[in-house]
Scaffold this motif. Structure first.
Motif, mmCIF file in Angstrom:
data_model
loop_
_atom_site.group_PDB
_atom_site.id
_atom_site.type_symbol
_atom_site.label_atom_id
_atom_site.label_comp_id
_atom_site.label_asym_id
_atom_site.label_seq_id
_atom_site.Cartn_x
_atom_site.Cartn_y
_atom_site.Cartn_z
ATOM 1 N N VAL A 56 0.847 -1.191 0.000
ATOM 2 C CA VAL A 56 0.000 0.000 0.000
ATOM 3 C C VAL A 56 0.880 1.237 0.000
ATOM 4 C CG1 VAL A 56 -1.743 1.286 1.290
ATOM 5 C CG2 VAL A 56 -1.854 -1.202 1.199
ATOM 6 N N THR A 57 0.598 2.169 -0.929
ATOM 7 C CA THR A 57 1.368 3.413 -0.977
ATOM 8 C C THR A 57 0.625 4.588 -0.355
ATOM 9 O OG1 THR A 57 0.546 3.914 -3.182
ATOM 10 C CG2 THR A 57 2.624 2.700 -3.034
ATOM 11 N N GLY A 58 -0.708 4.523 -0.265
ATOM 12 C CA GLY A 58 -1.450 5.632 0.319
ATOM 13 C C GLY A 58 -2.835 5.222 0.761
ATOM 14 N N VAL A 59 -3.348 5.921 1.775
ATOM 15 C CA VAL A 59 -4.699 5.672 2.295
ATOM 16 C C VAL A 59 -5.390 7.010 2.471
ATOM 17 C CG1 VAL A 59 -6.061 4.744 4.201
ATOM 18 C CG2 VAL A 59 -3.970 3.589 3.504
ATOM 19 N N ASN A 60 -6.532 7.177 1.848
ATOM 20 C CA ASN A 60 -7.379 8.353 2.052
ATOM 21 C C ASN A 60 -8.678 7.882 2.676
ATOM 22 O OD1 ASN A 60 -5.490 9.960 0.764
ATOM 23 N ND2 ASN A 60 -6.437 9.679 -1.238
ATOM 24 N N THR A 61 -9.173 8.624 3.663
ATOM 25 C CA THR A 61 -10.406 8.223 4.345
ATOM 26 C C THR A 61 -11.384 9.378 4.392
ATOM 27 O OG1 THR A 61 -9.548 8.847 6.519
ATOM 28 C CG2 THR A 61 -9.220 6.560 5.831
ATOM 29 N N GLN A 80 -23.002 3.734 10.876
ATOM 30 C CA GLN A 80 -22.067 4.538 10.106
ATOM 31 C C GLN A 80 -20.744 3.816 9.930
ATOM 32 O OE1 GLN A 80 -22.425 8.433 12.245
ATOM 33 N NE2 GLN A 80 -22.326 9.084 10.123
ATOM 34 N N TYR A 81 -20.146 4.012 8.755
ATOM 35 C CA TYR A 81 -18.834 3.466 8.461
ATOM 36 C C TYR A 81 -17.946 4.571 7.941
ATOM 37 C CZ TYR A 81 -20.783 -1.211 8.762
ATOM 38 O OH TYR A 81 -21.381 -2.346 9.197
ATOM 39 N N LYS A 82 -16.682 4.345 8.055
ATOM 40 C CA LYS A 82 -15.699 5.207 7.429
ATOM 41 C C LYS A 82 -15.353 4.539 6.112
ATOM 42 C CE LYS A 82 -12.344 6.954 9.937
ATOM 43 N NZ LYS A 82 -11.091 7.068 10.712
ATOM 44 N N ARG A 83 -15.127 5.297 5.085
ATOM 45 C CA ARG A 83 -14.764 4.743 3.786
ATOM 46 C C ARG A 83 -13.301 5.070 3.516
ATOM 47 N NH1 ARG A 83 -19.262 4.778 -0.610
ATOM 48 N NH2 ARG A 83 -20.032 3.267 0.885
ATOM 49 N N ALA A 84 -12.555 4.079 3.051
ATOM 50 C CA ALA A 84 -11.127 4.243 2.793
ATOM 51 C C ALA A 84 -10.841 3.947 1.331
ATOM 52 C CB ALA A 84 -10.318 3.311 3.675
#
Length: 100
Positions: A56-61, A80-84
């Motif tokens: 993995v090079t990057g994670v945006n949430t 509710q969930y967080k989306r990544a």
């Protein structure tokens, strides 16, 4: 890197998202997942790398807004969930659609 037990990492990732926008992101080697609301970016990165054996090079949430849910006369909210959105290294790939 955050040290977390492997059993806990598996519980952070809820499900992959397969929508029109998410399939367009697959062209850029970006995958979208619903994750636990309390998960941090380093934990999400460790979970994806551990579960799928990828780099993995990057994670945006981002957090999804609340949605009202009505059951009879009772009004509440959906879970509710967080989306990544996870960006993988060019040589890595996750097979979301296995050959049937």
């Amino acid at each position: 890197m955050t040290k977390v037990q492997p059993r806990v990492l598996a519980d952070l990732i809820k499900r992959p998202i397969v929508t029109e926008k998410a399939t367009v992101l697959l062209e850029n080697n970006q995958y979208t997942f619903d994750v636990d609301r309390r998960a941090t970016k380093p934990q999400i990165k460790a979970a994806i790398e551990d579960l799928f054996n990828v780099k993995v090079t990057g994670v945006n949430t981002y957090n999804l807004p609340k949605k009202a849910k009505r059951v009879g006369r009772f009004i509440g909210h959906r879970t509710q969930y967080k989306r990544a959105i996870v960006t993988l290294a060019p040589e890595s790939k996750i097979n979301l659609f296995p050959d049937v």
